[in-house]
Design a protein around this motif. Structure first.
Motif, mmCIF file in Angstrom:
data_model
loop_
_atom_site.group_PDB
_atom_site.id
_atom_site.type_symbol
_atom_site.label_atom_id
_atom_site.label_comp_id
_atom_site.label_asym_id
_atom_site.label_seq_id
_atom_site.Cartn_x
_atom_site.Cartn_y
_atom_site.Cartn_z
ATOM 1 N N THR A 1 74.634 38.792 48.589
ATOM 2 C CA THR A 1 74.836 37.198 48.576
ATOM 3 C C THR A 1 76.003 37.201 47.437
ATOM 4 O OG1 THR A 1 72.809 37.217 47.503
ATOM 5 C CG2 THR A 1 72.664 37.212 49.679
ATOM 6 N N ASN A 2 75.839 35.855 47.545
ATOM 7 C CA ASN A 2 76.551 34.793 46.095
ATOM 8 C C ASN A 2 75.349 34.405 45.658
ATOM 9 O OD1 ASN A 2 78.783 35.510 47.200
ATOM 10 N ND2 ASN A 2 79.011 33.640 48.341
ATOM 11 N N GLU A 3 74.228 34.222 45.735
ATOM 12 C CA GLU A 3 72.727 33.529 45.373
ATOM 13 C C GLU A 3 72.013 34.524 44.904
ATOM 14 O OE1 GLU A 3 70.183 30.229 46.566
ATOM 15 O OE2 GLU A 3 71.289 31.285 48.447
ATOM 16 N N TYR A 4 72.671 35.997 44.885
ATOM 17 C CA TYR A 4 71.374 36.906 43.954
ATOM 18 C C TYR A 4 72.044 38.534 43.444
ATOM 19 C CZ TYR A 4 68.341 33.482 45.501
ATOM 20 O OH TYR A 4 66.892 32.411 46.100
ATOM 21 N N CYS A 5 71.582 38.957 42.646
ATOM 22 C CA CYS A 5 72.479 39.828 42.665
ATOM 23 C C CYS A 5 72.460 40.895 42.965
ATOM 24 C CB CYS A 5 72.239 40.200 40.306
ATOM 25 S SG CYS A 5 70.936 40.106 40.507
ATOM 26 N N PHE A 6 71.836 41.773 44.035
ATOM 27 C CA PHE A 6 71.754 43.105 44.424
ATOM 28 C C PHE A 6 72.735 42.758 45.662
ATOM 29 C CE2 PHE A 6 68.417 39.489 46.056
ATOM 30 C CZ PHE A 6 68.667 39.929 48.158
ATOM 31 N N ILE A 7 72.595 44.491 46.120
ATOM 32 C CA ILE A 7 73.690 44.344 46.723
ATOM 33 C C ILE A 7 73.462 45.775 47.754
ATOM 34 C CG2 ILE A 7 75.435 45.646 44.476
ATOM 35 C CD1 ILE A 7 77.884 44.736 46.591
ATOM 36 N N GLY A 8 74.102 46.258 48.820
ATOM 37 C CA GLY A 8 73.644 47.519 49.481
ATOM 38 C C GLY A 8 75.051 47.809 49.673
ATOM 39 N N GLN B 1 62.931 43.267 43.353
ATOM 40 C CA GLN B 1 61.515 42.275 42.704
ATOM 41 C C GLN B 1 60.280 42.632 41.857
ATOM 42 O OE1 GLN B 1 60.273 41.712 47.134
ATOM 43 N NE2 GLN B 1 61.272 40.098 47.181
ATOM 44 N N GLU B 2 60.786 44.289 41.609
ATOM 45 C CA GLU B 2 60.436 44.498 40.692
ATOM 46 C C GLU B 2 59.530 44.459 39.337
ATOM 47 O OE1 GLU B 2 59.775 48.736 42.369
ATOM 48 O OE2 GLU B 2 59.051 48.626 44.149
ATOM 49 N N GLU C 1 63.349 40.650 34.879
ATOM 50 C CA GLU C 1 63.597 39.402 34.951
ATOM 51 C C GLU C 1 64.799 38.937 36.136
ATOM 52 O OE1 GLU C 1 65.577 44.127 33.950
ATOM 53 O OE2 GLU C 1 63.464 42.989 33.486
ATOM 54 N N TYR C 2 63.951 39.508 36.802
ATOM 55 C CA TYR C 2 64.344 38.959 38.323
ATOM 56 C C TYR C 2 63.334 38.281 38.372
ATOM 57 C CZ TYR C 2 68.670 41.571 37.730
ATOM 58 O OH TYR C 2 69.458 42.711 36.612
ATOM 59 N N LYS C 3 62.669 37.318 37.994
ATOM 60 C CA LYS C 3 61.546 36.918 39.342
ATOM 61 C C LYS C 3 61.710 36.269 39.686
ATOM 62 C CE LYS C 3 57.572 38.254 36.431
ATOM 63 N NZ LYS C 3 56.636 38.116 34.928
ATOM 64 N N ASN C 4 62.885 35.369 39.491
ATOM 65 C CA ASN C 4 63.730 33.883 40.567
ATOM 66 C C ASN C 4 63.950 34.311 41.655
ATOM 67 O OD1 ASN C 4 66.029 36.582 39.373
ATOM 68 N ND2 ASN C 4 67.140 33.813 39.274
ATOM 69 N N ILE C 5 64.078 35.678 42.013
ATOM 70 C CA ILE C 5 64.360 36.410 43.346
ATOM 71 C C ILE C 5 62.517 35.873 43.949
ATOM 72 C CG2 ILE C 5 65.277 38.137 44.749
ATOM 73 C CD1 ILE C 5 66.510 39.048 42.485
ATOM 74 N N PRO C 6 62.704 35.305 45.245
ATOM 75 C CA PRO C 6 61.715 34.698 46.046
ATOM 76 C C PRO C 6 61.617 35.933 46.475
ATOM 77 C CG PRO C 6 63.821 33.169 46.355
ATOM 78 C CD PRO C 6 63.935 34.396 45.871
ATOM 79 N N LYS C 7 59.780 36.130 47.081
ATOM 80 C CA LYS C 7 60.043 37.651 47.352
ATOM 81 C C LYS C 7 59.276 37.356 49.365
ATOM 82 C CE LYS C 7 56.802 39.074 43.432
ATOM 83 N NZ LYS C 7 58.108 40.063 43.077
ATOM 84 N N ASP C 8 59.912 36.183 50.036
ATOM 85 C CA ASP C 8 59.717 36.146 51.346
ATOM 86 C C ASP C 8 61.329 35.037 51.289
ATOM 87 O OD1 ASP C 8 59.746 33.286 49.619
ATOM 88 O OD2 ASP C 8 58.356 32.432 51.070
ATOM 89 N N LEU C 9 62.012 35.997 50.712
ATOM 90 C CA LEU C 9 63.973 36.003 51.101
ATOM 91 C C LEU C 9 64.178 35.951 52.576
ATOM 92 C CD1 LEU C 9 65.273 33.817 50.222
ATOM 93 C CD2 LEU C 9 66.419 36.260 49.007
ATOM 94 N N SER C 10 64.536 34.984 53.407
ATOM 95 C CA SER C 10 64.903 35.797 54.422
ATOM 96 C C SER C 10 66.175 36.164 54.293
ATOM 97 C CB SER C 10 64.680 35.365 55.834
ATOM 98 O OG SER C 10 65.041 33.742 55.857
ATOM 99 N N PHE C 11 67.372 36.555 55.612
ATOM 100 C CA PHE C 11 68.392 36.926 55.554
ATOM 101 C C PHE C 11 69.678 35.749 57.014
ATOM 102 C CE2 PHE C 11 66.619 39.824 52.123
ATOM 103 C CZ PHE C 11 67.600 38.983 50.822
#
Length: 129
Positions: free
Chosen positions: A20-27, A47-48, A51-61
């Motif tokens: 995503t261009n919004e968040y820092c994780f990648i697969g 999410q664990e 430092e990444y508490k800004n990532i919503p826990k209920d994010l959909s893609f």
């Protein structure tokens, strides 16, 4: 629930990535499906960390595919013969796009997109009794 766009791409070395261009994780993966699975795993793992508490826990893609990734992922579900009927593009050429042997022109990408969209609209009109 917050929604964001996830982009699925095939690289020149034939590996797949999802980001995503919004968040820092990648697969990453050898197939589009593997990359999507790894993306979801990375999302869960990030999410664990505090430092990444800004990532919503209920994010959909919403997944956006490059043509090669889409064809590689859906050729087994729909079949190249059916994709040929849907898009009007020769099955062998679709296989070349799916395998990364060649890349479609913008005009061909648009033709594939239009065929898939029309097919999806037809499926949405189906009612079973």
């Amino acid at each position: 629930m917050r929604t964001t766009t996830a982009i699925i791409e095939r690289s020149k070395d034939n590996l797949f990535s999802v980001y995503t261009n919004e968040y820092c994780f990648i697969g990453f993966g050898n197939t589009a499906h593997e990359a999507i699975d790894d993306f979801y795993l990375a999302y869960k793992e990030f999410q664990e960390f505090d430092e990444y508490k800004n990532i919503p826990k209920d994010l959909s893609f919403i997944f956006v595919y490059d043509t090669s990734s889409f064809l590689q992922l859906f050729k087994d579900r729909i079949g190249l013969a059916n994709l040929q009927a849907i898009t009007g593009i020769n099955r062998r050429q679709l296989h070349h796009y799916a395998s990364g042997v060649s890349r479609p022109s913008k005009k061909t990408v648009q033709r594939i997109q239009e065929g898939i969209k029309k097919y999806g609209e037809e499926l949405c009109k189906v009612q079973l009794i």
